[in-house]
Design a protein around this motif. Structure first.
Motif, PDB file in Angstrom:
ATOM      1  N   GLU A 112       0.823  -1.483   0.451  1.00 41.26           N
ATOM      2  CA  GLU A 112       0.102   0.107   0.121  1.00 41.26           C
ATOM      3  C   GLU A 112       1.101   1.573  -0.070  1.00 41.26           C
ATOM      4  O   GLU A 112       0.561   2.157  -0.956  1.00 41.26           O
ATOM      5  CB  GLU A 112      -0.973  -0.062   1.362  1.00 41.26           C
ATOM      6  CG  GLU A 112      -1.710  -1.318   1.238  1.00 41.26           C
ATOM      7  CD  GLU A 112      -3.119  -0.669   2.938  1.00 41.26           C
ATOM      8  OE1 GLU A 112      -2.291  -0.380   3.722  1.00 41.26           O
ATOM      9  OE2 GLU A 112      -3.942  -1.955   2.474  1.00 41.26           O
ATOM     10  N   ILE A 113       1.944   1.136   0.684  1.00 41.45           N
ATOM     11  CA  ILE A 113       3.112   1.745   0.423  1.00 41.45           C
ATOM     12  C   ILE A 113       3.253   2.589  -0.102  1.00 41.45           C
ATOM     13  O   ILE A 113       3.557   3.942  -0.912  1.00 41.45           O
ATOM     14  CB  ILE A 113       3.345   2.098   1.700  1.00 41.45           C
ATOM     15  CG1 ILE A 113       3.732   2.139   3.604  1.00 41.45           C
ATOM     16  CG2 ILE A 113       5.094   3.547   1.554  1.00 41.45           C
ATOM     17  CD1 ILE A 113       4.203   1.765   4.192  1.00 41.45           C
ATOM     18  N   GLU A 114       3.577   1.635  -1.336  1.00 44.33           N
ATOM     19  CA  GLU A 114       4.677   1.355  -2.667  1.00 44.33           C
ATOM     20  C   GLU A 114       3.233   2.270  -3.213  1.00 44.33           C
ATOM     21  O   GLU A 114       4.011   3.311  -4.668  1.00 44.33           O
ATOM     22  CB  GLU A 114       4.855   0.533  -3.197  1.00 44.33           C
ATOM     23  CG  GLU A 114       5.488   0.350  -4.122  1.00 44.33           C
ATOM     24  CD  GLU A 114       7.055   0.569  -4.009  1.00 44.33           C
ATOM     25  OE1 GLU A 114       7.762   1.034  -5.189  1.00 44.33           O
ATOM     26  OE2 GLU A 114       7.561   1.240  -3.430  1.00 44.33           O
ATOM     27  N   ALA A 115       2.197   2.161  -3.730  1.00 41.31           N
ATOM     28  CA  ALA A 115       0.890   2.355  -4.448  1.00 41.31           C
ATOM     29  C   ALA A 115       1.180   3.768  -3.646  1.00 41.31           C
ATOM     30  O   ALA A 115       0.736   4.106  -5.306  1.00 41.31           O
ATOM     31  CB  ALA A 115       0.019   1.342  -4.190  1.00 41.31           C
ATOM     32  N   ILE A 116       0.999   4.328  -3.242  1.00 42.77           N
ATOM     33  CA  ILE A 116       1.115   5.870  -2.256  1.00 42.77           C
ATOM     34  C   ILE A 116       2.363   6.375  -2.874  1.00 42.77           C
ATOM     35  O   ILE A 116       1.976   7.920  -3.641  1.00 42.77           O
ATOM     36  CB  ILE A 116       0.694   5.728  -1.335  1.00 42.77           C
ATOM     37  CG1 ILE A 116      -0.103   5.197  -0.447  1.00 42.77           C
ATOM     38  CG2 ILE A 116       0.932   7.355  -0.353  1.00 42.77           C
ATOM     39  CD1 ILE A 116      -0.474   5.513   0.710  1.00 42.77           C
ATOM     40  N   CYS A 117       3.975   5.273  -2.680  1.00 42.61           N
ATOM     41  CA  CYS A 117       4.217   6.267  -3.159  1.00 42.61           C
ATOM     42  C   CYS A 117       5.496   6.726  -4.468  1.00 42.61           C
ATOM     43  O   CYS A 117       5.651   7.369  -4.990  1.00 42.61           O
ATOM     44  CB  CYS A 117       5.800   6.491  -1.908  1.00 42.61           C
ATOM     45  SG  CYS A 117       5.643   6.289  -0.692  1.00 42.61           S
ATOM     46  N   PHE A 118       4.758   5.746  -5.290  1.00 39.01           N
ATOM     47  CA  PHE A 118       5.434   5.477  -6.781  1.00 39.01           C
ATOM     48  C   PHE A 118       4.509   5.960  -8.009  1.00 39.01           C
ATOM     49  O   PHE A 118       2.839   4.946  -7.672  1.00 39.01           O
ATOM     50  CB  PHE A 118       6.408   4.535  -7.001  1.00 39.01           C
ATOM     51  CG  PHE A 118       7.267   4.990  -6.600  1.00 39.01           C
ATOM     52  CD1 PHE A 118       8.586   5.662  -6.916  1.00 39.01           C
ATOM     53  CD2 PHE A 118       7.898   4.402  -4.913  1.00 39.01           C
ATOM     54  CE1 PHE A 118       9.979   5.717  -5.936  1.00 39.01           C
ATOM     55  CE2 PHE A 118       9.499   4.325  -4.388  1.00 39.01           C
ATOM     56  CZ  PHE A 118      10.196   4.798  -4.886  1.00 39.01           C
TER      57      PHE A 118
END
Length: 163
Positions: free
Chosen positions: A19-25
């Motif tokens: 989820e964090i990856e999808a927010i950040c990239f």
């Protein structure tokens, strides 16, 4: 501000990491959940997370390689991990927007650099976009110019921190 804990990733972190990856990239650059599952299984020692009050807010991850630059295949397959390799490659440094500007990314980076030193690596390597070159130079990375990487269709710069 609540205490920020930097720790090694554990399997139950996978959903939050994705989820964090999808927010950040952007979608074209973000690693899918399956990639994180594979990375955590193959080299969990090179995957650190930041949490506060039991909530994951960021992470840094990578693998070991003998290559002097991050090449695209590293992102897609753990088979390129060389446990006794010379260099620690960084795949991503992610901190969710609400927690940026508080030094969390710097703490993750500094701990990752120390991990590289502690495991006898010669350098830490990464690719970044032009707007982040100066940020990584503040840690001592040297900009080696435009990367051959075409990951996500973006232009990247090769950065190296000699240890």
């Amino acid at each position: 501000m609540s205490e920020i804990i930097i720790r090694s990733v554990i399997a139950k972190d996978i959903q939050h990491v994705a989820e964090i990856e999808a927010i950040c990239f952007p979608e074209t650059e973000a690693a899918p959940r399956k990639s994180f599952e594979d990375r955590i299984a193959a080299f969990p020692e090179y995957f650190l997370v930041a949490e506060t009050e039991g909530r994951l807010i960021g992470f840094i991850n990578g693998c070991v390689t003998n290559s002097s630059v991050v090449y695209d295949e590293l992102f897609y397959s753990t088979e390129h991990h060389v446990p006794d390799g010379e260099n620690l490659a960084i795949f991503g440094l992610d901190v969710i927007p609400a927690y940026r500007g508080q030094g969390i990314a710097a703490r993750l980076m500094n701990q990752f650099i120390q991990l590289a030193r502690n495991t006898g690596r010669k350098s830490v390597i990464l690719t970044c976009k032009d707007r982040l070159v100066h940020y990584y130079e503040s840690f001592g990375y040297v900009n080696n110019g435009v990367s051959e990487s075409t990951h996500g269709g973006a232009q990247w710069f090769d950065m190296t921190l000699a240890l």
